[in-house]
Write a protein that holds these residues in place. Structure first.
Motif, PDB file in Angstrom:
ATOM      1  N   SER A   3       4.090   8.295  -1.093  1.00  0.00           N
ATOM      2  CA  SER A   3       2.571   8.383  -1.453  1.00  0.00           C
ATOM      3  C   SER A   3       1.861   7.047  -2.101  1.00  0.00           C
ATOM      4  CB  SER A   3       2.209   9.193  -2.916  1.00  0.00           C
ATOM      5  OG  SER A   3       3.047   8.869  -3.755  1.00  0.00           O
ATOM      6  N   SER A   4       2.546   6.067  -2.323  1.00  0.00           N
ATOM      7  CA  SER A   4       2.230   4.661  -3.396  1.00  0.00           C
ATOM      8  C   SER A   4       1.759   4.245  -2.120  1.00  0.00           C
ATOM      9  CB  SER A   4       3.629   4.138  -4.143  1.00  0.00           C
ATOM     10  OG  SER A   4       4.255   3.748  -2.799  1.00  0.00           O
ATOM     11  N   GLN A   5       2.688   4.618  -0.793  1.00  0.00           N
ATOM     12  CA  GLN A   5       2.033   3.478   0.271  1.00  0.00           C
ATOM     13  C   GLN A   5       1.033   4.246   0.853  1.00  0.00           C
ATOM     14  OE1 GLN A   5       5.428   3.950   2.405  1.00  0.00           O
ATOM     15  NE2 GLN A   5       6.005   1.966   3.127  1.00  0.00           N
ATOM     16  N   MET A   6       0.688   5.614   0.669  1.00  0.00           N
ATOM     17  CA  MET A   6      -1.149   6.117   1.790  1.00  0.00           C
ATOM     18  C   MET A   6      -1.993   5.684   0.323  1.00  0.00           C
ATOM     19  SD  MET A   6      -1.014   8.390   4.067  1.00  0.00           S
ATOM     20  CE  MET A   6      -2.056   9.150   3.953  1.00  0.00           C
ATOM     21  N   THR A   7      -2.119   5.671  -0.373  1.00  0.00           N
ATOM     22  CA  THR A   7      -2.779   5.759  -1.562  1.00  0.00           C
ATOM     23  C   THR A   7      -2.929   4.043  -1.946  1.00  0.00           C
ATOM     24  OG1 THR A   7      -1.778   5.416  -3.802  1.00  0.00           O
ATOM     25  CG2 THR A   7      -2.457   7.502  -2.888  1.00  0.00           C
ATOM     26  N   GLY A   8      -2.607   2.796  -1.599  1.00  0.00           N
ATOM     27  CA  GLY A   8      -2.765   1.642  -1.673  1.00  0.00           C
ATOM     28  C   GLY A   8      -4.214   1.240  -1.080  1.00  0.00           C
ATOM     29  N   ARG A   9      -4.484   0.144  -1.888  1.00  0.00           N
ATOM     30  CA  ARG A   9      -5.437  -0.180  -1.002  1.00  0.00           C
ATOM     31  C   ARG A   9      -5.413  -1.211   0.728  1.00  0.00           C
ATOM     32  NH1 ARG A   9      -9.666  -1.850  -4.514  1.00  0.00           N
ATOM     33  NH2 ARG A   9     -10.089  -3.401  -3.724  1.00  0.00           N
ATOM     34  N   LEU A  10      -3.914  -1.765   0.355  1.00  0.00           N
ATOM     35  CA  LEU A  10      -3.793  -2.269   1.956  1.00  0.00           C
ATOM     36  C   LEU A  10      -4.000  -1.758   2.917  1.00  0.00           C
ATOM     37  CD1 LEU A  10      -1.480  -5.878   1.094  1.00  0.00           C
ATOM     38  CD2 LEU A  10      -4.380  -5.337   1.064  1.00  0.00           C
ATOM     39  N   PRO A  11      -4.015  -1.349   4.721  1.00  0.00           N
ATOM     40  CA  PRO A  11      -3.452  -1.064   5.246  1.00  0.00           C
ATOM     41  C   PRO A  11      -2.048  -0.551   5.830  1.00  0.00           C
ATOM     42  CG  PRO A  11      -5.395  -2.270   5.881  1.00  0.00           C
ATOM     43  CD  PRO A  11      -5.310  -2.621   5.002  1.00  0.00           C
ATOM     44  N   MET A  12      -1.630   0.343   5.700  1.00  0.00           N
ATOM     45  CA  MET A  12      -0.215   0.169   6.430  1.00  0.00           C
ATOM     46  C   MET A  12      -0.447   0.589   7.762  1.00  0.00           C
ATOM     47  SD  MET A  12       2.973   2.880   4.771  1.00  0.00           S
ATOM     48  CE  MET A  12       4.056   3.064   6.069  1.00  0.00           C
ATOM     49  N   LEU A  13       0.429   0.034   9.234  1.00  0.00           N
ATOM     50  CA  LEU A  13       0.477   0.024   9.938  1.00  0.00           C
ATOM     51  C   LEU A  13       1.292   0.788  10.521  1.00  0.00           C
ATOM     52  CD1 LEU A  13      -1.087   0.026  13.189  1.00  0.00           C
ATOM     53  CD2 LEU A  13      -0.114  -2.722  13.247  1.00  0.00           C
ATOM     54  N   VAL A  14       2.045   1.599  11.188  1.00  0.00           N
ATOM     55  CA  VAL A  14       2.954   2.172  11.671  1.00  0.00           C
ATOM     56  C   VAL A  14       2.599   2.649  13.442  1.00  0.00           C
ATOM     57  CG1 VAL A  14       4.364   2.855   9.805  1.00  0.00           C
ATOM     58  CG2 VAL A  14       2.453   4.899  11.129  1.00  0.00           C
ATOM     59  N   ALA A  15       3.606   2.198  14.322  1.00  0.00           N
ATOM     60  CA  ALA A  15       3.504   2.818  15.554  1.00  0.00           C
ATOM     61  C   ALA A  15       4.666   3.403  16.527  1.00  0.00           C
ATOM     62  CB  ALA A  15       2.974   1.114  16.963  1.00  0.00           C
ATOM     63  N   ARG A  16       4.196   3.951  17.486  1.00  0.00           N
ATOM     64  CA  ARG A  16       5.217   4.750  17.936  1.00  0.00           C
ATOM     65  C   ARG A  16       5.163   5.349  19.674  1.00  0.00           C
ATOM     66  NH1 ARG A  16       2.974   8.805  14.703  1.00  0.00           N
ATOM     67  NH2 ARG A  16       1.959   9.890  15.629  1.00  0.00           N
ATOM     68  N   ILE A  17       6.349   5.404  20.166  1.00  0.00           N
ATOM     69  CA  ILE A  17       6.463   5.910  21.539  1.00  0.00           C
ATOM     70  C   ILE A  17       6.264   7.191  21.952  1.00  0.00           C
ATOM     71  CG2 ILE A  17       7.480   5.900  23.612  1.00  0.00           C
ATOM     72  CD1 ILE A  17       8.168   2.658  22.736  1.00  0.00           C
ATOM     73  N   GLU A  72       2.847  -3.592  16.961  1.00  0.00           N
ATOM     74  CA  GLU A  72       3.223  -4.076  15.627  1.00  0.00           C
ATOM     75  C   GLU A  72       3.513  -5.341  14.976  1.00  0.00           C
ATOM     76  OE1 GLU A  72       7.475  -2.663  16.644  1.00  0.00           O
ATOM     77  OE2 GLU A  72       7.262  -0.207  15.380  1.00  0.00           O
ATOM     78  N   ALA A  73       3.103  -5.957  15.506  1.00  0.00           N
ATOM     79  CA  ALA A  73       3.125  -7.381  15.389  1.00  0.00           C
ATOM     80  C   ALA A  73       1.706  -8.152  14.414  1.00  0.00           C
ATOM     81  CB  ALA A  73       3.181  -8.944  16.731  1.00  0.00           C
ATOM     82  N   MET A  74       0.299  -7.089  14.367  1.00  0.00           N
ATOM     83  CA  MET A  74      -0.317  -6.868  13.928  1.00  0.00           C
ATOM     84  C   MET A  74      -0.527  -6.695  12.883  1.00  0.00           C
ATOM     85  SD  MET A  74      -2.504  -8.017  16.171  1.00  0.00           S
ATOM     86  CE  MET A  74      -4.233  -8.561  15.547  1.00  0.00           C
ATOM     87  N   ARG A  75       0.605  -6.139  11.981  1.00  0.00           N
ATOM     88  CA  ARG A  75       1.020  -5.930  10.586  1.00  0.00           C
ATOM     89  C   ARG A  75       0.128  -6.476  10.083  1.00  0.00           C
ATOM     90  NH1 ARG A  75       5.959  -3.037  11.894  1.00  0.00           N
ATOM     91  NH2 ARG A  75       5.847  -0.057  11.985  1.00  0.00           N
ATOM     92  N   GLU A  76       0.934  -7.523  10.300  1.00  0.00           N
ATOM     93  CA  GLU A  76       0.622  -8.852   9.238  1.00  0.00           C
ATOM     94  C   GLU A  76      -1.623  -9.071   8.830  1.00  0.00           C
ATOM     95  OE1 GLU A  76       1.574 -13.489   7.814  1.00  0.00           O
ATOM     96  OE2 GLU A  76       2.831 -12.472   9.176  1.00  0.00           O
ATOM     97  N   PRO A  77      -1.883  -9.063   9.794  1.00  0.00           N
ATOM     98  CA  PRO A  77      -3.063  -9.386   9.719  1.00  0.00           C
ATOM     99  C   PRO A  77      -4.323  -8.173   9.705  1.00  0.00           C
ATOM    100  CG  PRO A  77      -2.617 -10.544  12.565  1.00  0.00           C
ATOM    101  CD  PRO A  77      -0.934  -9.272  11.829  1.00  0.00           C
ATOM    102  N   PHE A  78      -3.635  -6.478   9.882  1.00  0.00           N
ATOM    103  CA  PHE A  78      -4.151  -6.002   9.567  1.00  0.00           C
ATOM    104  C   PHE A  78      -3.885  -5.679   7.212  1.00  0.00           C
ATOM    105  CE2 PHE A  78      -4.500  -3.407  13.201  1.00  0.00           C
ATOM    106  CZ  PHE A  78      -5.801  -3.503  13.408  1.00  0.00           C
ATOM    107  N   ALA A  79      -2.921  -6.364   7.162  1.00  0.00           N
ATOM    108  CA  ALA A  79      -2.466  -6.335   5.480  1.00  0.00           C
ATOM    109  C   ALA A  79      -2.902  -7.566   5.126  1.00  0.00           C
ATOM    110  CB  ALA A  79      -1.424  -6.478   5.340  1.00  0.00           C
ATOM    111  N   GLY A  80      -3.742  -8.187   6.457  1.00  0.00           N
ATOM    112  CA  GLY A  80      -4.142  -9.585   5.667  1.00  0.00           C
ATOM    113  C   GLY A  80      -6.366  -9.210   5.927  1.00  0.00           C
ATOM    114  N   GLY A  81      -6.587  -8.302   6.083  1.00  0.00           N
ATOM    115  CA  GLY A  81      -7.818  -7.632   6.045  1.00  0.00           C
ATOM    116  C   GLY A  81      -8.615  -7.240   7.503  1.00  0.00           C
ATOM    117  N   LEU A  82      -7.829  -7.860   8.237  1.00  0.00           N
ATOM    118  CA  LEU A  82      -8.199  -7.599   9.754  1.00  0.00           C
ATOM    119  C   LEU A  82      -9.430  -6.011  10.806  1.00  0.00           C
ATOM    120  CD1 LEU A  82      -8.711  -9.042  12.898  1.00  0.00           C
ATOM    121  CD2 LEU A  82      -6.101  -7.459  13.511  1.00  0.00           C
TER     122      LEU A  82
END
Length: 335
Positions: A3-17, A72-82
């Motif tokens: 729940s803390s990840q879902m309500t945090g200010r920074l985006p969280m990115l997950v991906a799956r096949i 998955e390589a875009m997690r850090e850019p999204f966390a930075g506000g992309l």
């Protein structure tokens, strides 16, 4: 996901096949497959989540594994506000960017409490007729497959080169009232181009999609085209439009080629300004891939969003199909 990840200010990115069995087999000039392999990206922020689905396509040098890694390589850019605008500059067009772009749009719409088309200032999509695909086979097999769906308003016929005149004649005999469009998937040659176009014209075909290989389609500018010809593999985004005006009458816009709905909408506007008819197309995938493309349908002469109809099953909250009619997505699915 906590729940803390879902309500945090920074985006969280997950991906799956994901793997989705196809009903029977889907056959074109380049081969057959029995499952649709998709990659899904999900971006969460502030208690909201947006999803996007893509189909990596080997024809364009894409693999499922490399697409998943690129997302998955875009997690850090999204966390930075992309944001979406930054995404267009940071990633090239293609399947990976498509999944992320559509996920971001869905997240923006949920955060704003609006439907995606209202958020973007685009016309709301309405129910429209989608093509239904008939796979490549013998004339007899294609006629039998056509007869089973002859009540549909629009059929897309996969052709493959030698014998295509007999195939399209057999299909027309099995569905005398349907509007027919054809997709050769680059299988024709300069030598059989005119006879095959003539056979399609004789069968009352409305449109022929990508008859010649991309990069080897000069002959289209040197003949009188008896029916409209549409670019698919020859066109990807806005940059590829201007060089096609003497060869094609229409362009097939697919989100997996453009790298998402953001570029696809800009491409549709640019294509209309250049006088091209617009076709909205898809890979074989679930309703999550089709839903964003529905925003392009108000501008389209041809809609080909039948991917879920070719699967054994679609995902929950999938698009509503009634015979040849496809309806806009509910918010539970996308946007």
């Amino acid at each position: 996901m906590t729940s803390s990840q879902m309500t945090g200010r920074l985006p969280m990115l997950v991906a799956r096949i994901e793997r989705w069995p196809i009903a029977g087999a889907f056959t074109i000039s380049r081969g057959a497959k029995t499952e649709a392999v998709t990659v899904v990206a999900e971006i969460s922020r502030g208690g909201h989540a947006g999803r996007g689905e893509c189909v990596p396509y080997p024809r364009y040098g894409e693999t499922v594994e490399a697409t998943l890694a690129a997302i998955e390589a875009m997690r850090e850019p999204f966390a930075g506000g992309l944001d979406r605008e930054g995404l267009q500059a940071l990633m090239p067009p293609g399947a990976a960017r498509n999944a992320l772009d559509c996920a971001l749009l869905a997240l923006e719409a949920k955060t704003a409490g609006q439907r995606a088309w209202d958020l973007l200032g685009r016309p709301a999509p309405a129910p429209c007729v989608t093509a239904y695909t008939i796979s490549l086979g013998t004339p007899e097999a294609m006629a039998a497959a056509t007869a089973r769906v002859a009540q549909r308003g629009l059929l897309k016929i996969k052709l493959g080169g030698d014998g295509d005149g007999m195939r399209i004649a057999a299909v027309r005999a099995a569905a005398p009232e349907c509007e027919l469009i054809v997709d050769a998937n680059e299988a024709w040659t300069a030598d059989n181009l005119e006879p095959n176009l003539a056979a399609c014209a004789a069968a009352g075909v409305t449109l022929v999609e990508q008859p010649l290989p991309a990069g080897k389609d000069e002959a289209l500018a040197q003949i009188r085209r008896p029916i409209a010809v549409c670019a698919d593999e020859s066109v990807h985004d806005r940059k590829s439009l201007a060089g096609l005006r003497d060869r094609y009458d229409a362009v097939n816009i697919k989100l997996d080629k453009t790298g998402g709905l953001t570029e696809a909408m800009a491409m549709a506007d640019a294509a209309q300004a250049l006088g091209f008819q617009i076709m909205v197309g898809c890979m074989v995938a679930t309703s999550l891939s089709m839903a964003p493309a529905m925003l392009l349908t108000p501008q389209a002469r041809f809609v080909d969003l039948d991917g879920p109809l070719l699967l054994v099953r679609d995902r929950d909250d999938g698009l509503r199909y009634e015979s040849s009619l496809i309806y806009p997505p509910e918010a539970a699915l996308w946007g």
